[in-house]
Design a protein around this motif. Structure first.
Motif, short mmCIF file in Angstrom:
data_model
loop_
_atom_site.label_atom_id
_atom_site.label_comp_id
_atom_site.label_asym_id
_atom_site.label_seq_id
_atom_site.Cartn_x
_atom_site.Cartn_y
_atom_site.Cartn_z
N ARG A 145 0.84 -1.19 0.00
CA ARG A 145 0.00 0.00 0.00
C ARG A 145 0.88 1.25 0.00
O ARG A 145 1.85 1.33 0.75
CB ARG A 145 -0.91 0.02 1.23
CG ARG A 145 -2.17 -0.78 1.03
CD ARG A 145 -3.13 -0.54 2.18
NE ARG A 145 -4.42 -1.14 1.91
CZ ARG A 145 -4.71 -2.43 2.12
NH1 ARG A 145 -3.78 -3.22 2.59
NH2 ARG A 145 -5.91 -2.89 1.85
N LEU A 182 3.11 2.60 2.78
CA LEU A 182 2.42 2.41 4.06
C LEU A 182 2.58 0.99 4.58
O LEU A 182 2.63 0.77 5.78
CB LEU A 182 0.93 2.74 3.91
CG LEU A 182 0.61 4.18 3.48
CD1 LEU A 182 -0.86 4.32 3.19
CD2 LEU A 182 1.04 5.16 4.56
N GLU A 183 2.61 0.05 3.68
CA GLU A 183 2.63 -1.36 4.09
C GLU A 183 3.42 -2.11 3.04
O GLU A 183 3.14 -2.00 1.85
CB GLU A 183 1.18 -1.87 4.15
CG GLU A 183 0.99 -3.20 4.81
CD GLU A 183 -0.47 -3.68 4.75
OE1 GLU A 183 -0.93 -4.24 5.75
OE2 GLU A 183 -1.14 -3.49 3.71
N LEU A 184 4.41 -2.88 3.46
CA LEU A 184 5.27 -3.57 2.50
C LEU A 184 4.54 -4.69 1.77
O LEU A 184 4.72 -4.88 0.58
CB LEU A 184 6.49 -4.18 3.22
CG LEU A 184 7.52 -3.21 3.79
CD1 LEU A 184 8.65 -4.00 4.43
CD2 LEU A 184 8.07 -2.30 2.71
N ASP A 185 3.74 -5.42 2.50
CA ASP A 185 3.13 -6.63 1.98
C ASP A 185 1.66 -6.59 2.36
O ASP A 185 1.31 -6.76 3.52
CB ASP A 185 3.84 -7.84 2.63
CG ASP A 185 3.25 -9.18 2.24
OD1 ASP A 185 2.15 -9.22 1.66
OD2 ASP A 185 3.89 -10.20 2.54
N SER A 186 0.80 -6.34 1.39
CA SER A 186 -0.62 -6.17 1.68
C SER A 186 -1.43 -7.42 1.46
O SER A 186 -2.65 -7.37 1.34
CB SER A 186 -1.20 -5.04 0.83
OG SER A 186 -0.58 -3.84 1.18
N GLY A 187 -0.75 -8.52 1.37
CA GLY A 187 -1.43 -9.80 1.37
C GLY A 187 -2.13 -10.11 0.07
O GLY A 187 -1.88 -9.50 -0.97
N VAL A 192 -5.30 6.22 -0.11
CA VAL A 192 -4.41 5.07 -0.15
C VAL A 192 -4.63 4.25 -1.42
O VAL A 192 -5.77 4.06 -1.85
CB VAL A 192 -4.67 4.16 1.08
CG1 VAL A 192 -3.82 2.91 1.03
CG2 VAL A 192 -4.39 4.93 2.36
N ARG A 209 9.80 -2.99 -5.72
CA ARG A 209 8.34 -2.91 -5.59
C ARG A 209 7.85 -1.49 -5.77
O ARG A 209 6.77 -1.26 -6.34
CB ARG A 209 7.90 -3.44 -4.23
CG ARG A 209 8.04 -4.95 -4.14
CD ARG A 209 7.86 -5.42 -2.73
NE ARG A 209 6.48 -5.49 -2.29
CZ ARG A 209 5.67 -6.50 -2.55
NH1 ARG A 209 6.09 -7.50 -3.31
NH2 ARG A 209 4.44 -6.53 -2.09
N ARG A 222 9.74 2.52 3.19
CA ARG A 222 9.64 2.23 4.63
C ARG A 222 11.02 1.96 5.21
O ARG A 222 11.30 2.34 6.34
CB ARG A 222 8.80 0.96 4.88
CG ARG A 222 7.33 1.08 4.73
CD ARG A 222 6.54 1.77 5.80
NE ARG A 222 7.19 2.16 7.01
CZ ARG A 222 6.65 2.97 7.91
NH1 ARG A 222 5.44 3.45 7.73
NH2 ARG A 222 7.28 3.29 8.99
N ASN A 223 11.87 1.28 4.47
CA ASN A 223 13.18 0.94 4.99
C ASN A 223 14.11 2.15 4.95
O ASN A 223 14.08 2.91 3.99
CB ASN A 223 13.82 -0.16 4.16
CG ASN A 223 13.21 -1.53 4.44
OD1 ASN A 223 13.32 -2.03 5.55
ND2 ASN A 223 12.56 -2.11 3.45
#
Lengths: 397, 397
Positions: B2, B24-29, B42, B186, B309-310
């Protein structure tokens, strides 16, 4: 992702300890329609498999007055399918840091449409629910849950059981790299996906742990880990009669368990918690002492040790002195009913050499908790479920 | 994953520069069957979409005598679907470091069943193929490709075009965290997936760049970035008449382009390469000077700036002095045909203040290369394809 196949497995009664497996590739892409012939040394874990296990997993983040930016980074790295459970023992009086953590978590959950649970370790409702569930073991003299990461972990296990998860994984809140957190969880999922027993544990070995002092030095082994592993291996060797170096993750803070395994182990408090888990497994299922659980013994208990691609970079705390960390861990090995004279001697020598003990002294005996299974989960759920949902109404619940 | 929706877009002729978008989120499933109503702020980029773009992407790793362990870590973080292209300018004489890199890459490709290409920047066959393809621009006096990261990048672009990729992304080989590399790719994929034009660029902004000196300090802005961005924004403002802070990634080494955009830009050498890309876009499509490419201008050129994020933790090089990095970048702005008197004055003042120039001196004018499109790709492919496959027979080809 791709990881090495387990090349060597050491057996200790019905415990199967797998040698370290390296992560080879973080993201192995799509599942190909025709499964290609894989190298015998490599396991490809498909995304779908990883997500299947993540869905059944609670990721526990115990925290205490951690920097909010680090906390926020850590939660952003947890894969979406996992349920995040935060157990905070942060300050509430002078500054309400717990509220800040709750707000950060709510905001994250709002924007990412996911679920999380947060509770304070000193929550009075929680403290009330514990004795009602027949589980007074974590309570201090003031009637509240005692301080300590181990106590926080146990609360989280009960909540994960309540949430009907099958796996529980622990991640420290002081990690600088969300990408490492993401990798830990994938390692947990990968380990469980190759386990043959429902009683399984995955422990993380960091590729490197950079030391920041006049530049970067990529240390592989901390002093504490090195000594703990040596003593743990001595404990195994003295019973099996074969010298071994199989244990490389004696102190692993980053680790996960199937709840079926987690609920039948006793836990030590403080820094002894992680080494004690292994000691409890060896005691309960090593075949030397009476078996702790028939069904688990029948299936066998599996331990995986996964070595990450990412180095581990975390907040350095002045208070983490070598002695302070070493003593409780070695205490858990020293006082094990499995511990033979030569291992005890090795432990005493190491501790004296590290100035953690004086000659003639003994390391402290760990305080072991009841098994989480002893708690009346139904009663605990009745008391806590609604309250926890109310407390977390903004975090996706 | 996200990311934030682009909240603000600055227009400069047919160039659309999007303000920074945070991850916002690395892995949103998993993709949910019913698309949930998302928050308007978002964007959820599904795994399948990310993989679609990764499949069409070449990831270029320019390297020169980098530590092998870092190089190995970096390649292990590149998502499986991407084609890795390594352009090495490492030592071959005293120690054949290129061979070590090739071996490392082969081993990785063998175990992960993936494809990669590696070539040495000074390869004589390559040097011969360039003039035959009518592209002599990268050659030095000795007839071989000149030193320099920019030259390596351009070789890689030609190879990516030859491999019929649609996107090319650059990642430095000195990154400590494979998990960051994974996130960069990504971000590239996410940016391209939301682009409305086939002429698009994604530039990475690091959340923090930790400084290691007596502990950790999480710096957001390096001095060089801060000054370069200020001057770049001044260049835009002086033409649009509105002051702006839109450019926050003037020096971004981690960036990606659609090849349709990449092949119609001229490139500067050395540290000027990344800022010059933006300057070339503004000159070619800002509407002030004659349009560089009719079709691109019609579609518009889109620039995305994604904040990871990192944090970014990379090898510190003693040689990377502030002046050495600052001067060429500001030179590319100073000598732009768009650069007005006030921006020139700002640039001179900054450079004098940083002791990078003496009063009365001017920054160096960047040497601009031909557009990659000028190369005869068919001829280049004829000369190089078979040779490159032979050279890389162990890396999955």
């Amino acid at each position: 992702m791709r990881i090495e196949s387990p090349r060597y497995t050491e057996r200790f009664g019905s415990v199967r300890i797998n040698d370290v497996q390296e992560v080879l590739e973080l993201d192995s892409g799509r599942a190909k329609e025709l499964p290609l012939e894989e190298n015998i040394a490599v396991l490809k874990i498909e995304e779908d498999t990883i997500k299947d296990f993540e869905e059944k997993m609670a990721i526990v983040i115990p925290t205490r007055d951690e920097k909010l930016k680090l906390f926020e980074g850590v939660i952003s790295g947890v894969p979406h399918e996992c349920l995040i459970i935060v157990v905070s023992n942060s300050e509430r009086k002078r500054v309400d840091r717990f509220k800040m953590e709750k707000d950060t978590l709510s905001q994250f959950c709002h924007f990412t449409r996911r679920k999380a649970l947060i509770i304070h370790q000193k929550d009075p409702i929680l403290a009330q629910a514990m004795p009602e569930a027949g589980y007074t073991d974590l309570l201090g003299e003031d009637g509240l849950v005692r301080d300590g990461k181990a106590e926080g972990m146990m609360i989280a296990m009960l909540i994960a059981m309540m949430a009907k998860k099958e796996y529980v994984g622990f991640i420290d809140a002081d990690n600088y790299f969300p990408g490492s957190v993401w990798e830990y969880v994938r390692c947990y999922a990968a380990g469980f996906s190759i386990a043959k027993s429902p009683y399984a544990m995955v422990r993380i070995l960091w590729r490197y742990k950079p030391k920041i002092s006049a530049g970067m030095f990529f240390k592989k082994w901390g002093r504490v880990s090195e000594i703990t592993n040596r003593c743990m291996n001595s404990l195994i060797s003295s019973k099996t009669g074969f010298e071994t170096e199989i244990i490389k993750t004696g102190n692993a803070g980053e680790h996960a368990m199937s709840l079926r395994l987690a609920e039948i182990l006793p836990y030590a408090s403080g820094y002894a918690v992680e080494p004690q888990e292994l000691v409890s497994i060896f005691e309960g299922f090593g075949g030397v002492l009476p078996l702790a659980h028939q069904t688990a013994a029948k299936h066998g208990v599996e331990v995986f040790q996964l070595e990450t691609r990412n180095p581990h970079l975390h907040e350095e705390r002045g208070s983490e002195h070598l002695q302070e960390m070493l003593l409780p861990g070695l205490g858990s090995i020293y006082h094990s009913r499995l511990c033979a004279a030569e291992t005890r001697e090795l432990i005493l020598n190491e501790l004296i050499q590290q100035n953690a003990l004086k000659p003639g002294e003994k390391p402290p005996k760990p305080q072991l908790s009841y098994l989480p299974k002893k708690a009346n989960l139904q009663k605990f759920t009745e008391d806590m479920e609604e309250y926890l949902m109310g407390l977390n109404s903004e975090t996706g619940h």
